[in-house]
Design a protein around this motif. Structure first.
Motif, PDB file in Angstrom:
ATOM      1  N   GLN A  48       0.805  -1.229   0.000  1.00  0.00           N
ATOM      2  CA  GLN A  48       0.000   0.000   0.000  1.00  0.00           C
ATOM      3  C   GLN A  48       0.839   1.281   0.000  1.00  0.00           C
ATOM      4  N   SER A  49       2.047   1.192   0.507  1.00  0.00           N
ATOM      5  CA  SER A  49       2.918   2.368   0.543  1.00  0.00           C
ATOM      6  C   SER A  49       4.182   1.998  -0.237  1.00  0.00           C
ATOM      7  N   ASP A  50       5.344   2.269   0.327  1.00  0.00           N
ATOM      8  CA  ASP A  50       6.580   1.839  -0.337  1.00  0.00           C
ATOM      9  C   ASP A  50       7.022   0.513   0.284  1.00  0.00           C
ATOM     10  N   PHE A  51       7.830  -0.258  -0.425  1.00  0.00           N
ATOM     11  CA  PHE A  51       8.403  -1.476   0.144  1.00  0.00           C
ATOM     12  C   PHE A  51       9.139  -1.092   1.433  1.00  0.00           C
ATOM     13  N   ALA A  52       8.903  -1.856   2.504  1.00  0.00           N
ATOM     14  CA  ALA A  52       9.567  -1.648   3.805  1.00  0.00           C
ATOM     15  C   ALA A  52       9.195  -0.333   4.495  1.00  0.00           C
ATOM     16  N   LYS A  53       8.104   0.292   4.072  1.00  0.00           N
ATOM     17  CA  LYS A  53       7.667   1.514   4.765  1.00  0.00           C
ATOM     18  C   LYS A  53       7.281   1.195   6.222  1.00  0.00           C
ATOM     19  N   GLY A  54       6.781   0.002   6.465  1.00  0.00           N
ATOM     20  CA  GLY A  54       6.346  -0.383   7.819  1.00  0.00           C
ATOM     21  C   GLY A  54       7.523  -0.748   8.709  1.00  0.00           C
ATOM     22  N   THR A  55       7.314  -1.749   9.523  1.00  0.00           N
ATOM     23  CA  THR A  55       8.317  -2.149  10.509  1.00  0.00           C
ATOM     24  C   THR A  55       9.660  -2.511   9.874  1.00  0.00           C
ATOM     25  N   SER A  56       9.629  -3.004   8.654  1.00  0.00           N
ATOM     26  CA  SER A  56      10.851  -3.558   8.059  1.00  0.00           C
ATOM     27  C   SER A  56      11.942  -2.536   7.737  1.00  0.00           C
ATOM     28  N   SER A  57      11.671  -1.235   7.885  1.00  0.00           N
ATOM     29  CA  SER A  57      12.769  -0.260   7.766  1.00  0.00           C
ATOM     30  C   SER A  57      13.146   0.286   9.138  1.00  0.00           C
ATOM     31  N   ARG A  58      12.511  -0.230  10.206  1.00  0.00           N
ATOM     32  CA  ARG A  58      12.627   0.392  11.530  1.00  0.00           C
ATOM     33  C   ARG A  58      13.166  -0.565  12.580  1.00  0.00           C
ATOM     34  N   GLY A 227       2.030  -7.468   8.509  1.00  0.00           N
ATOM     35  CA  GLY A 227       2.650  -7.035   9.769  1.00  0.00           C
ATOM     36  C   GLY A 227       1.608  -6.642  10.800  1.00  0.00           C
ATOM     37  N   VAL A 228       1.746  -5.451  11.372  1.00  0.00           N
ATOM     38  CA  VAL A 228       0.776  -5.016  12.391  1.00  0.00           C
ATOM     39  C   VAL A 228      -0.613  -4.731  11.804  1.00  0.00           C
ATOM     40  N   PHE A 229      -0.712  -4.790  10.476  1.00  0.00           N
ATOM     41  CA  PHE A 229      -2.014  -4.537   9.819  1.00  0.00           C
ATOM     42  C   PHE A 229      -2.786  -5.822   9.531  1.00  0.00           C
ATOM     43  N   VAL A 230      -2.270  -6.985   9.971  1.00  0.00           N
ATOM     44  CA  VAL A 230      -2.934  -8.247   9.585  1.00  0.00           C
ATOM     45  C   VAL A 230      -4.403  -8.286   9.993  1.00  0.00           C
ATOM     46  N   ASP A 231      -4.723  -7.687  11.132  1.00  0.00           N
ATOM     47  CA  ASP A 231      -6.118  -7.752  11.587  1.00  0.00           C
ATOM     48  C   ASP A 231      -7.049  -6.944  10.675  1.00  0.00           C
ATOM     49  N   ASP A 232      -6.527  -5.874  10.072  1.00  0.00           N
ATOM     50  CA  ASP A 232      -7.356  -5.099   9.137  1.00  0.00           C
ATOM     51  C   ASP A 232      -7.761  -5.974   7.943  1.00  0.00           C
ATOM     52  N   PRO A 294       3.804  -1.587  24.875  1.00  0.00           N
ATOM     53  CA  PRO A 294       2.538  -2.083  24.308  1.00  0.00           C
ATOM     54  C   PRO A 294       1.650  -0.932  23.847  1.00  0.00           C
ATOM     55  N   LEU A 295       1.065  -1.070  22.681  1.00  0.00           N
ATOM     56  CA  LEU A 295       0.160  -0.037  22.160  1.00  0.00           C
ATOM     57  C   LEU A 295      -1.172  -0.679  21.782  1.00  0.00           C
ATOM     58  N   ASN A 296      -2.190   0.141  21.711  1.00  0.00           N
ATOM     59  CA  ASN A 296      -3.484  -0.373  21.290  1.00  0.00           C
ATOM     60  C   ASN A 296      -3.847   0.075  19.877  1.00  0.00           C
ATOM     61  N   ALA A 297      -2.951   0.831  19.254  1.00  0.00           N
ATOM     62  CA  ALA A 297      -3.242   1.302  17.894  1.00  0.00           C
ATOM     63  C   ALA A 297      -1.998   1.121  17.029  1.00  0.00           C
ATOM     64  N   HIS A 298      -2.208   1.080  15.724  1.00  0.00           N
ATOM     65  CA  HIS A 298      -1.053   0.959  14.838  1.00  0.00           C
ATOM     66  C   HIS A 298      -1.127   1.988  13.716  1.00  0.00           C
ATOM     67  N   SER A 299       0.048   2.357  13.190  1.00  0.00           N
ATOM     68  CA  SER A 299       0.086   3.287  12.067  1.00  0.00           C
ATOM     69  C   SER A 299       1.349   3.018  11.269  1.00  0.00           C
ATOM     70  N   LEU A 300       1.409   3.601  10.072  1.00  0.00           N
ATOM     71  CA  LEU A 300       2.598   3.397   9.238  1.00  0.00           C
ATOM     72  C   LEU A 300       3.760   4.266   9.691  1.00  0.00           C
ATOM     73  N   GLU A 301       3.468   5.298  10.447  1.00  0.00           N
ATOM     74  CA  GLU A 301       4.528   6.231  10.876  1.00  0.00           C
ATOM     75  C   GLU A 301       4.422   6.460  12.381  1.00  0.00           C
ATOM     76  N   PRO A 302       4.699   5.415  13.194  1.00  0.00           N
ATOM     77  CA  PRO A 302       4.572   5.583  14.642  1.00  0.00           C
ATOM     78  C   PRO A 302       5.616   6.561  15.194  1.00  0.00           C
ATOM     79  N   ARG A 303       5.256   7.224  16.291  1.00  0.00           N
ATOM     80  CA  ARG A 303       6.167   8.230  16.861  1.00  0.00           C
ATOM     81  C   ARG A 303       6.785   7.725  18.158  1.00  0.00           C
ATOM     82  N   PRO A 304       8.090   7.923  18.327  1.00  0.00           N
ATOM     83  CA  PRO A 304       8.693   7.579  19.611  1.00  0.00           C
ATOM     84  C   PRO A 304       8.037   8.403  20.715  1.00  0.00           C
ATOM     85  N   LEU A 305       7.771   7.784  21.854  1.00  0.00           N
ATOM     86  CA  LEU A 305       7.141   8.497  22.965  1.00  0.00           C
ATOM     87  C   LEU A 305       8.214   9.173  23.820  1.00  0.00           C
ATOM     88  N   ALA A 306       7.797  10.212  24.530  1.00  0.00           N
ATOM     89  CA  ALA A 306       8.749  10.964  25.355  1.00  0.00           C
ATOM     90  C   ALA A 306       9.442  10.048  26.362  1.00  0.00           C
TER      91      ALA A 306
END
Ligand SMILES: Cc1cc2nc3c(=O)[nH]c(=O)nc-3n(C[C@H](O)[C@H](O)[C@H](O)COP(=O)(O)OP(=O)(O)OC[C@H]3O[C@@H](n4cnc5c(N)ncnc54)[C@H](O)[C@@H]3O)c2cc1C
Length: 529
Positions: A48-58, A227-232, A294-306
């Motif tokens: 849906q985005s670029d190859f490895a845009k999800g977890t695989s580049s992070r 990846g984290v989108f399997v449930d969708d 642990p998170l309850n939501a997922h996104s393609l561009e997650p942000r590091p928390l403080a």
């Protein structure tokens, strides 16, 4: 090389039915595409985005058995991953190398314990091409890691694991699948699954996000590798199904090399809250990480928390002479582990299995999730073997343990161009035939115009981010530098891909917004998901 989006769209439009359709272009999906295409199946992968845009580049960029999982007694998982580690070193030596890790020790008991554990790790690895572990005296530890604090140090244990460039490996896997006849499309999003009159899955509905055109595509085997989108995707199959994945966020910080001089990586096996922290040399910088939130939501561009940033800085500061601060962060990024969730809800993601899960739905949809980058090949093999076992595909043997990944075969160039493997000579040729591409894009950085043109023509880069985040790693290594490069990259891309000034302006604006996130310039209070 047949790795071009327009060519693939034409092939997509001509093909009546695919043997294998894979949804998701991360490590798992791309590995599955290599496996399926190399067994001779007509293979399509849509991302849906670029190859490895999800977890695989992070990831933390380790090709490893997982010393931590050994401590947890998960010997089978470690054994499997160590075997895969050896195969990756053999089949992608341009991207994977043997990296020395040092565990600093502060008591004789812990030194002995780590040494025994790592000897077992060596034993499990067998003859895999990696160096064996050894005891180190204080002076050896400090000469290998000059920036390590000597306070209370009694010595250390040295061991070897693999270190790699995750998104470059993803691109090379996509090219490998294409070499075997596979069709791979980025920016193609699956919005629905197609079923026959018996309720058996027979295809997908996918939208080309560049043109807006929707395709109904028929396939014998549909694989959900999101990846984290399997449930969708599982919900597209069965709207009331239980979630399979629990996302767990891991943050990383990138610092200047002055914080960890020398070539060795530092491994802190037990931080204050029982996690593992790595400080790893990566492309001339230091990568620090990671966390397990642990998170309850997922996104393609997650942000590091403080609190994640604070934890990493504080822990690294306890071990390093030069204490890193917020101001030293060159780039910060987070990834989401697609951990296979257990039946009941738990808040400790450390307890959730790191091994992969393969599930076949009543409709015939095959879902593969969990696991690690290191084990992508085994995950892919298990997935296609399962499809054969289900009678969806004719029986053909897996050959991926013998396949050299794109770039591995041929003359290798040392230095900055090494990450391209044997493609480096092609980029040199481009620089000769089109001398205007010899220049660097920006006085301060090493990226030359020919590399960007190569990425557009041969690596399917479609946006400024594709170039600066995943084909080159500038965004991850130095976000500010990436922002400065963006206008020149956009202009070059517009020329190659026939875009106008509006496209250039929109790309630069969007990318600069992303740069702010990697520089942690946002309101962290927004991110309590
Ligand atoms: C912080 C962190 C550190 C890690 N470190 C390591 C490490 O050092 N070594 C290691 O071996 N492993 C590591 N891992 C694990 C490894 O990174 C993951 O297991 C692996 O990247 C997962 O790959 P994937 O393909 O399953 O998922 P992803 O890479 O997330 O790929 C899934 C893809 O599916 C796409 N998608 C989703 N929905 C759709 C749709 N509807 N249509 C089309 N496409 C869709 C997404 O856009 C995405 O690109 C780490 C993980 C994390 C989070």
């Amino acid at each position: 090389m047949r790795f071009n989006r327009d060519v693939f769209i034409k092939e997509l439009e001509q093909q009546q039915e695919w043997d294998v359709i894979i949804i998701g272009g991360g490590a798992t999906g791309l590995g599955t595409a290599v496996d399926a295409a190399s067994r001779g199946y007509r293979t399509l992968l849509v991302e849906q985005s670029d190859f490895a845009k999800g977890t695989s580049s992070r990831s933390t960029k380790l090709v490893h058995g997982g010393v931590r999982y050994l401590a947890q007694g998960n010997v089978a998982l470690v054994y499997e991953a160590l075997h895969e580690r050896g195969l990756l070193l053999k089949n992608a030596p341009h991207l994977v190398h043997d990296q020395e890790f040092i565990i600093p020790c502060y008591s004789w008991k812990s030194k002995l314990m780590y040494w025994v554990g790592l000897k077992f790790y060596d034993l499990l690895a067998g003859r895999s091409g990696f160096k064996k572990s050894s005891f180190l005296k204080v002076n050896k530890v400090l000469s290998a890691i000059p920036g390590l604090s000597a306070k209370k140090l009694i010595g250390g244990v040295s061991y070897s694991d693999g270190q790699f460039d995750d998104s470059r490996l993803a691109i090379n896997l996509a090219q490998t699948a294409a070499q075997y006849g596979g069709v791979l499309l980025n920016y193609m999003q699956v919005n629905a699954l197609v079923k026959n009159e018996k309720g058996v899955i027979s295809g997908i509905e996918a939208k080309d996000l560049e043109t807006g055109k929707t395709y109904q595509l028929q396939g014998k085997t549909i694989i959900n590798a999101t990846g984290v989108f399997v449930d969708d995707v599982l919900k597209m199959d069965k709207p009331a199904g239980k979630p399979l994945v629990r996302p767990s966020q891991g943050a990383h910080l990138v610092l200047n090399k002055s914080f960890l001089q020398g070539n060795s990586a530092l491994m802190i096996p037990k931080t204050d809250d029982g996690r593992v922290l790595f400080a790893v040399p990566w492309h001339g910088k230091v990568l620090l990480g990671t966390t397990d939130t642990p998170l309850n939501a997922h996104s393609l561009e997650p942000r590091p928390l403080a609190e994640e940033i604070h934890f990493i800085l504080k822990t690294a500061g306890k071990y390093l002479v030069k204490k890193p601060t917020h101001a030293d962060i060159l780039s910060a990024f987070a990834g989401l582990r697609p951990l296979a969730a257990p039946g009941k809800n738990t808040n400790s993601t450390k307890e959730i299995s790191r091994s992969h899960k393969l599930i076949v739905s009543e409709s015939g949809l095959i879902t593969i999730t969990g696991g690690k980058w290191t084990t992508y090949r085994k995950m892919a093999k298990d997935t296609i073997d399962r499809a054969i076992h289900l009678g969806k595909l004719a029986k053909v043997k897996c050959i991926t343990d013998q396949i050299k990944i794109h770039g591995a075969d041929g003359v290798q160039e040392p230095g900055f161009f090494a990450i391209y493997g044997s493609d480096a000579s092609q980029i040199r040729k481009l620089m000769k035939s089109e001398p205007e591409l010899v220049d660097a894009l920006h006085g301060d950085f090493q990226l030359v115009k020919a590399e960007v043109v190569w990425m557009i023509r041969n690596e399917m880069a479609r946006t400024v981010e594709d170039v600066l985040a995943r084909r080159s790693r500038v965004l991850f290594l130095n976000a500010d530098a990436a922002g400065k490069l963006a206008p020149a990259v956009a202009a070059l891309m517009a020329k190659e891909l026939n875009h106008n000034d509006t496209w250039i302006a929109a790309q630069v604006l969007e990318f600069k917004g992303l740069v702010q996130q990697y520089l942690l310039k946002y309101d962290e209070k927004e991110d309590k998901t």
